[in-house]
Design a protein around this motif. Structure first.
Motif: not given
Length: 328
Positions: A224-227, A232-236
């Motif tokens: 899904k797009p939220y993942v 993309a925001k750099g979350l581990s």
């Protein structure tokens, strides 16, 4: 949410009365009554009871009253005094018999739940993240085996292995010297030395099913797009999984609370009988077979109450965990 909880609690009252009446009627639908079953049991041992004695027994137990009179006497005792009546077969207060078994049933059920969640959750996430890997195929094979093997058959196999290969004392939850002993630290240790076998047996099938559910839910959420945005925001990867898709995929685990509480009483009857467990399920079965209506009716009423409470707790937790679930 408070209004929702209040409404659900109010609806529980007529629901419990309706279920208690239906249960009372259904328990008495089979031909005969407790005295008939008692006479048949004695006849199997070549003992005979004459008609006068049978009539005296029915009068003593109140079985010669109309069914509605019996029901209202029973339900009034519960509402006014918390008295569930006297068990015909055991000649003991029903409440004492029930709570004696519920404590051990609760320990067994919670141990099974913890083991199930501790195994199913990480394996389900791993199988989804490493889809079609060797590990995923291995755990898929395990889940199919776990779902296919009957619990009573697994119980017999594990009992044989534990007794023959490891010399373990199997059957029951206590050693013979602790069965009637008062509670102590030594008795608790003895309980935990015996409880591992029924926990493994009861956890296998539920663990297998929850692994498949968790894998399927995670596979639905990961694309899904939220993942993609969070990645993309750099979350581990670990933080991303725990904070977003795992939180949504937990819904089936939380929903199991709705059937977990009633399962304390009615679940795993065959396994409990095979392992000779002093839990509530065999007592319920025995009460139904003997037409011990007060004991059986109390169990059915308790199952209904636990189902309603479990559903309410499950709905509240789902609303807290998943922001998409709202009354609107």
């Amino acid at each position: 949410m408070l209004v929702f909880i209040a409404k659900r609690l109010l609806w529980m009252i007529p629901s419990l009365f309706a279920v208690s009446f239906l249960a009372f009627v259904l328990i008495q639908l089979p031909p005969g009554d407790y005295v008939t079953t008692y006479i048949a049991t004695l006849a199997a041992s070549n003992e005979v009871i004459d008609q006068n004695t049978a009539a005296q027994l029915r009068e003593r137990f109140g079985l010669d009253d109309p069914m509605l009179v019996q029901y209202f006497k029973w339900i009034w005792g519960i509402v006014s005094r918390g008295d569930f009546g006297i068990s015909f077969e055991w000649q003991q207060p029903v409440s004492g018999l029930i709570w004696e078994r519920i404590a051990l049933t609760l320990v067994l059920a919670l141990s099974t739940l913890i083991a199930t969640w501790a195994i199913a959750l990480p394996i389900g996430v791993f199988s989804a993240v490493r889809k079609y890997s060797i590990g995923d195929y291995f755990f898929t094979a395990f889940t199919f085996l776990g779902l296919a093997i009957p619990s009573f058959l697994l119980a017999l196999v594990l009992m044989y292995i534990a007794a023959v290969e490891f010399g373990q004392d199997v059957g029951g939850l206590f050693s013979s010297e602790f069965e009637t002993a008062p509670w102590s630290f030594a008795k608790i240790l003895d309980l935990f030395s015996h409880i591992w076998l029924p926990v493994i047996i009861l956890a296998v099938s539920s663990t297998a099913s929850l692994i498949r559910v968790m894998r399927a839910n995670m596979l639905d959420e990961l694309p899904k797009p939220y993942v993609t945005t969070a990645r993309a925001k750099g979350l581990s990867e670990f933080r991303l999984l725990v904070k977003y898709p795992l939180r949504i995929a937990l819904n089936p685990f939380i929903s199991t609370i709705a059937w977990l509480l009633p399962n304390l009483i009615s679940g795993s009857v065959v396994v409990a009988i095979v392992l000779n467990l002093p839990t509530a399920a065999p007592l319920l079965l025995q009460a139904l077979m003997a037409q011990d209506m007060y004991l059986a009716g109390a169990f059915v009423l308790l199952i209904c109450a636990l189902t309603l409470i479990g559903s309410l707790i499950s709905d509240i937790l789902l609303a807290l965990v998943d922001p998409r679930i709202r009354l609107e």
